[in-house]
Scaffold this motif. Structure first.
Motif, PDB file in Angstrom:
ATOM      1  N   PHE A   1       7.926   1.856  -8.607  1.00  0.00           N
ATOM      2  CA  PHE A   1       8.228   3.287  -8.641  1.00  0.00           C
ATOM      3  C   PHE A   1       9.719   3.541  -8.490  1.00  0.00           C
ATOM      4  O   PHE A   1      10.269   4.464  -9.088  1.00  0.00           O
ATOM      5  N   GLN A   2      10.351   2.716  -7.694  1.00  0.00           N
ATOM      6  CA  GLN A   2      11.786   2.880  -7.505  1.00  0.00           C
ATOM      7  C   GLN A   2      12.526   2.672  -8.817  1.00  0.00           C
ATOM      8  O   GLN A   2      13.408   3.459  -9.182  1.00  0.00           O
ATOM      9  N   LYS A   3      12.135   1.655  -9.553  1.00  0.00           N
ATOM     10  CA  LYS A   3      12.771   1.397 -10.841  1.00  0.00           C
ATOM     11  C   LYS A   3      12.482   2.523 -11.831  1.00  0.00           C
ATOM     12  O   LYS A   3      13.361   2.943 -12.582  1.00  0.00           O
ATOM     13  N   ALA A   4      11.250   2.990 -11.825  1.00  0.00           N
ATOM     14  CA  ALA A   4      10.882   4.053 -12.744  1.00  0.00           C
ATOM     15  C   ALA A   4      11.681   5.324 -12.435  1.00  0.00           C
ATOM     16  O   ALA A   4      12.152   6.020 -13.329  1.00  0.00           O
ATOM     17  N   TYR A   5      11.844   5.581 -11.143  1.00  0.00           N
ATOM     18  CA  TYR A   5      12.575   6.765 -10.729  1.00  0.00           C
ATOM     19  C   TYR A   5      14.048   6.658 -11.103  1.00  0.00           C
ATOM     20  O   TYR A   5      14.649   7.615 -11.603  1.00  0.00           O
ATOM     21  N   ALA A   6      14.596   5.468 -10.923  1.00  0.00           N
ATOM     22  CA  ALA A   6      15.992   5.241 -11.303  1.00  0.00           C
ATOM     23  C   ALA A   6      16.184   5.490 -12.797  1.00  0.00           C
ATOM     24  O   ALA A   6      17.143   6.156 -13.218  1.00  0.00           O
TER      25      ALA A   6
ATOM     26  N   GLN B   1      -7.181   0.786  -5.631  1.00  0.00           N
ATOM     27  CA  GLN B   1      -5.777   0.637  -5.252  1.00  0.00           C
ATOM     28  C   GLN B   1      -5.638   0.769  -3.736  1.00  0.00           C
ATOM     29  O   GLN B   1      -4.898   0.009  -3.099  1.00  0.00           O
TER      30      GLN B   1
ATOM     31  N   ARG C   1       6.267  -0.160  -4.489  1.00  0.00           N
ATOM     32  CA  ARG C   1       7.499   0.527  -4.101  1.00  0.00           C
ATOM     33  C   ARG C   1       8.595   0.196  -5.104  1.00  0.00           C
ATOM     34  O   ARG C   1       9.301   1.081  -5.593  1.00  0.00           O
TER      35      ARG C   1
ATOM     36  N   TRP D   1       4.194   0.095 -16.391  1.00  0.00           N
ATOM     37  CA  TRP D   1       3.065   0.850 -15.873  1.00  0.00           C
ATOM     38  C   TRP D   1       3.089   2.256 -16.427  1.00  0.00           C
ATOM     39  O   TRP D   1       4.159   2.819 -16.686  1.00  0.00           O
ATOM     40  N   LEU D   2       1.928   2.854 -16.581  1.00  0.00           N
ATOM     41  CA  LEU D   2       1.866   4.242 -17.030  1.00  0.00           C
ATOM     42  C   LEU D   2       0.647   4.951 -16.465  1.00  0.00           C
ATOM     43  O   LEU D   2      -0.461   4.389 -16.447  1.00  0.00           O
TER      44      LEU D   2
ATOM     45  N   GLN E   1      -2.847  10.807  -8.429  1.00  0.00           N
ATOM     46  CA  GLN E   1      -2.764  10.792  -6.966  1.00  0.00           C
ATOM     47  C   GLN E   1      -3.490  11.971  -6.323  1.00  0.00           C
ATOM     48  O   GLN E   1      -3.990  11.872  -5.210  1.00  0.00           O
TER      49      GLN E   1
ATOM     50  N   LEU F   1      -4.213  -2.171  -1.375  1.00  0.00           N
ATOM     51  CA  LEU F   1      -3.026  -2.027  -0.532  1.00  0.00           C
ATOM     52  C   LEU F   1      -3.349  -2.283   0.936  1.00  0.00           C
ATOM     53  O   LEU F   1      -2.506  -2.760   1.691  1.00  0.00           O
TER      54      LEU F   1
ATOM     55  N   GLU G   1       2.243  -3.134  -1.316  1.00  0.00           N
ATOM     56  CA  GLU G   1       3.015  -1.895  -1.131  1.00  0.00           C
ATOM     57  C   GLU G   1       4.442  -2.112  -1.623  1.00  0.00           C
ATOM     58  O   GLU G   1       5.032  -1.241  -2.251  1.00  0.00           O
ATOM     59  N   LYS G   2       4.973  -3.271  -1.313  1.00  0.00           N
ATOM     60  CA  LYS G   2       6.329  -3.584  -1.734  1.00  0.00           C
ATOM     61  C   LYS G   2       6.425  -3.626  -3.257  1.00  0.00           C
ATOM     62  O   LYS G   2       7.369  -3.092  -3.846  1.00  0.00           O
TER      63      LYS G   2
END
Lengths: 191, 191
Positions: free
Chosen positions: B129-134, B111, B126, B78-79, B86, B115, B122-123
């Motif tokens: 974004f969690q993977k991207a943040y990691a 979106q 979630r 995703w990009l 947002q 949702l 949402e999951k």
DNA sequence: CGCGGGTTTGATGATGCTCAAGCCCGGTGG
DNA sequence: CCACCGGGCTTGAGCATCATCAAACCCGCG
């Protein structure tokens, strides 16, 4: 110390009163003294931390023995080594209290249960990670674009209170240069 | 062109067959030619993009006129400029197809509807974004720790196929140095 | 009072940039 | 089919930024 996490959650999703308390019961409250580590290199990072009061930093030590701060977490921020947390792999990082700090912590099993029982919490964490990721996109831009002097000016300009709060060498290790050089920058600034 | 997003979603959450198709109907399919921009500086980034085939990059142009690539998005990534997306603020970035590219896109209103109607999404987000943040936490570590030569070695070592796929000057603009210097690094490598 | 962590100062040197020129090679038009 | 672009890659000289190392200093705390 109370209810800070609850308030933070309420900023993004709505939970009925009793649910709200139930949700909180998944978290554990932790107190850290200044300079105390809650994660050390080699350990699996078992928890995800929410700062209620105080200040955390995540850093690592490179082969020359120099500390590099990856990120800080002030009040109302979450912090964990996500790679280690989500994959249960040994971490390369330390997480340390810069000041005496009050935390709320959750571990992976409890988080899974929580998300299953209260799916609306997926939304909360989606928003948290989304914001964190957005902040990171900006940070990457600044790192690429700004010289060390500009990084410092910008950061000090936008977060004067924070700059007061941490020693210079931590700031340097976060902004990506040496304390000696930061000292030189500050001197030039005064002229 | 078919079903790639559907498959990706299914890797993280489970949707009944008909729901799965319903979910897909919130997205729009887009084709981009090589070098075509889908976001330009000054515009609000109205969509979140999923790459089905091809390659996107997000970059900005600094005051000296030099392009800096913030990130690439390969197949199954995703990009978007999240800050702009947002908060509906004008973006400082460009998003451009490095090669001819097939996308799925969703805008903020859709979106939100998605949702709301399918909270299980949402999951999905979630986790995305969690993977991207990691990944970003690791990236910050590398940026702090590695010299340009080490950055290149590591990146080329881990993504040999990708290095084939993009011109050198884009790689340099992503890794944070000049094409001239990259050229010099490669020469030393061969000796 | 003295100790020690943090900051300052300065000399030296490496890393990586700037600018300018040349080269290689694939595409386009004649 | 060839000629000539022009974009991207290479090369090199000179230079700015920032790191390293070592020493002195400052100041709060035991």
């Amino acid at each position: 110390m109370p209810e800070i996490l609850k308030t933070h959650i309420a900023r993004f999703i709505s939970l009925k009163g009793e649910d709200s308390s139930q949700v909180l019961s998944f978290f554990q409250s932790i107190h850290l003294k200044k300079k105390q580590n809650i994660l050390s290199e080699g350990q699996v990072c078992k928890q995800h931390y929410f700062v209620e009061k105080g200040l955390l930093r995540m850093f690592y030590i490179n082969d020359k023995g120099v500390e590099h701060t990856i990120q800080f977490a002030l009040e109302n921020w979450w912090l964990t080594d996500l790679m280690s947390y989500q994959d249960r792999r040994p971490s390369g990082f330390y997480i340390q209290a810069v000041e005496a700090t009050e935390l709320m912590a959750i571990n992976l099993e409890d988080q899974e249960k929580l998300l299953e029982q209260y799916p609306v919490m997926e939304k909360y964490f989606r928003i948290i990670f989304q914001k964190a990721y957005a902040a990171n996109q900006l940070r990457i831009k600044y790192i690429h674009d700004l010289s060390s002097a500009e990084m410092y000016d910008r950061f000090a300009g936008q977060n004067p209170a924070f700059v007061q709060r941490v020693p210079q060498y931590l700031l340097a290790s976060f902004l990506g240069f040496t304390p000696e050089y930061l000292s030189e920058l500050r001197r030039k600034k005064l002229s």
